[in-house]
Design a protein around this motif. Structure first.
Motif, mmCIF file in Angstrom:
data_model
loop_
_atom_site.group_PDB
_atom_site.id
_atom_site.type_symbol
_atom_site.label_atom_id
_atom_site.label_comp_id
_atom_site.label_asym_id
_atom_site.label_seq_id
_atom_site.Cartn_x
_atom_site.Cartn_y
_atom_site.Cartn_z
ATOM 1 N N LEU A 103 8.273 -1.576 7.067
ATOM 2 C CA LEU A 103 7.844 -1.717 6.094
ATOM 3 C C LEU A 103 6.368 -2.697 6.843
ATOM 4 O O LEU A 103 6.337 -2.861 7.923
ATOM 5 N N ALA A 104 5.623 -2.541 5.861
ATOM 6 C CA ALA A 104 4.350 -2.821 6.430
ATOM 7 C C ALA A 104 4.425 -4.115 5.888
ATOM 8 O O ALA A 104 5.058 -5.715 5.564
ATOM 9 N N GLU A 105 3.787 -5.787 6.928
ATOM 10 C CA GLU A 105 4.019 -7.012 7.179
ATOM 11 C C GLU A 105 3.878 -7.357 5.970
ATOM 12 O O GLU A 105 4.901 -8.081 6.134
ATOM 13 N N GLU A 106 2.780 -7.158 5.168
ATOM 14 C CA GLU A 106 2.794 -7.769 3.235
ATOM 15 C C GLU A 106 3.936 -7.749 3.028
ATOM 16 O O GLU A 106 4.206 -8.382 1.691
ATOM 17 N N GLU A 107 4.956 -6.872 3.258
ATOM 18 C CA GLU A 107 5.627 -6.578 2.012
ATOM 19 C C GLU A 107 7.340 -7.958 2.247
ATOM 20 O O GLU A 107 7.140 -8.521 3.014
ATOM 21 N N ASP A 108 7.999 -7.704 1.129
ATOM 22 C CA ASP A 108 8.556 -8.877 0.583
ATOM 23 C C ASP A 108 9.734 -7.378 0.776
ATOM 24 O O ASP A 108 10.270 -6.868 0.364
ATOM 25 N N PHE A 109 10.790 -8.275 2.143
ATOM 26 C CA PHE A 109 12.480 -7.690 2.271
ATOM 27 C C PHE A 109 12.941 -7.695 1.565
ATOM 28 O O PHE A 109 13.601 -6.717 1.603
ATOM 29 N N SER A 110 13.516 -8.462 1.174
ATOM 30 C CA SER A 110 14.230 -8.897 -0.055
ATOM 31 C C SER A 110 14.849 -7.282 -1.288
ATOM 32 O O SER A 110 15.246 -7.356 -2.009
ATOM 33 N N THR A 111 13.089 -7.163 -1.489
ATOM 34 C CA THR A 111 12.827 -5.885 -2.975
ATOM 35 C C THR A 111 13.746 -4.962 -1.822
ATOM 36 O O THR A 111 13.928 -3.395 -2.885
ATOM 37 N N TYR A 112 13.505 -4.489 -0.894
ATOM 38 C CA TYR A 112 13.575 -3.633 -0.016
ATOM 39 C C TYR A 112 15.807 -3.585 0.354
ATOM 40 O O TYR A 112 16.585 -2.875 0.930
ATOM 41 N N LYS A 113 15.923 -4.685 0.553
ATOM 42 C CA LYS A 113 17.866 -5.123 0.499
ATOM 43 C C LYS A 113 18.835 -4.162 -0.135
ATOM 44 O O LYS A 113 19.636 -3.892 0.484
ATOM 45 N N SER A 114 18.415 -4.500 -1.378
ATOM 46 C CA SER A 114 19.797 -3.522 -2.184
ATOM 47 C C SER A 114 19.795 -1.849 -1.605
ATOM 48 O O SER A 114 20.317 -0.645 -1.827
ATOM 49 N N VAL A 115 18.197 -1.091 -1.352
ATOM 50 C CA VAL A 115 18.147 -0.333 -0.682
ATOM 51 C C VAL A 115 18.455 -0.231 0.727
ATOM 52 O O VAL A 115 19.474 1.732 1.102
ATOM 53 N N VAL A 116 18.729 -0.783 1.072
ATOM 54 C CA VAL A 116 19.643 -0.865 3.106
ATOM 55 C C VAL A 116 20.469 -0.998 2.411
ATOM 56 O O VAL A 116 21.535 0.242 3.349
ATOM 57 N N VAL A 151 13.996 0.694 -5.640
ATOM 58 C CA VAL A 151 12.965 0.108 -5.345
ATOM 59 C C VAL A 151 11.548 -0.414 -6.363
ATOM 60 O O VAL A 151 11.189 0.138 -6.599
ATOM 61 N N TYR A 152 11.680 -2.025 -6.476
ATOM 62 C CA TYR A 152 10.080 -2.175 -6.960
ATOM 63 C C TYR A 152 9.516 -3.040 -6.713
ATOM 64 O O TYR A 152 9.642 -4.695 -7.179
ATOM 65 N N PRO A 153 8.474 -2.697 -5.088
ATOM 66 C CA PRO A 153 7.981 -3.970 -4.920
ATOM 67 C C PRO A 153 6.803 -4.100 -5.434
ATOM 68 O O PRO A 153 5.961 -3.119 -6.005
ATOM 69 N N ASN A 154 6.687 -5.617 -5.637
ATOM 70 C CA ASN A 154 5.828 -5.882 -6.519
ATOM 71 C C ASN A 154 4.696 -4.960 -7.885
ATOM 72 O O ASN A 154 5.790 -5.066 -8.691
ATOM 73 N N SER A 155 3.931 -4.848 -7.086
ATOM 74 C CA SER A 155 3.059 -4.489 -8.598
ATOM 75 C C SER A 155 3.242 -2.626 -8.596
ATOM 76 O O SER A 155 2.231 -2.161 -9.331
ATOM 77 N N ARG A 156 3.098 -2.299 -7.385
ATOM 78 C CA ARG A 156 3.073 -0.717 -7.018
ATOM 79 C C ARG A 156 3.721 0.398 -7.934
ATOM 80 O O ARG A 156 3.079 1.148 -7.844
ATOM 81 N N CYS A 157 4.960 -0.187 -7.764
ATOM 82 C CA CYS A 157 5.358 0.607 -9.342
ATOM 83 C C CYS A 157 5.669 0.470 -10.251
ATOM 84 O O CYS A 157 5.738 -0.116 -11.344
#
Length: 99
Positions: A19-32, A93-99
């Motif tokens: 992930l990019a440094e600024e990404e919040d990992f908690s958003t991707y926890k369910s994907v992993v 995955v629903y990171p911040n406001s990208r999607c």
């Protein structure tokens, strides 16, 4: 995963999600977690990971990971039909406001 069918009675595998440094990992926890569950189930059922002896950049595992990465990056969700081998729910995955 322990089993007598493996040469050393155990099969260990890893996937890496970068992930990019600024990404919040908690958003991707369910994907992993879903990816880990999916791969574990596919390996238990038919040796999906251990039987893929393709060269780097080829094979079913590579293709699945490539599709996963592209779909998550482009659409923030991914549904990959793998036949009737394993019941799965979509990876989303629903990171911040990208999607």
């Amino acid at each position: 995963m322990k089993s007598l069918r493996y040469d050393r009675n155990e099969f260990i595998f890893n996937f890496c999600v970068v992930l990019a440094e600024e990404e919040d990992f908690s958003t991707y926890k369910s994907v992993v977690q879903k990816l880990a569950d999916l791969m574990h189930g596919l390996e238990e059922q038919n040796g999906f990971l251990s039987r893929d002896h393709s060269k780097s950049g080829e094979g079913k595992v590579y293709s699945l990971c490539e599709t996963l990465m592209e779909d998550l990056n482009n659409y923030c969700e991914c549904m990959i039909p793998i036949g009737n081998a394993y019941p799965f729910s979509p990876l989303r995955v629903y990171p911040n406001s990208r999607c």
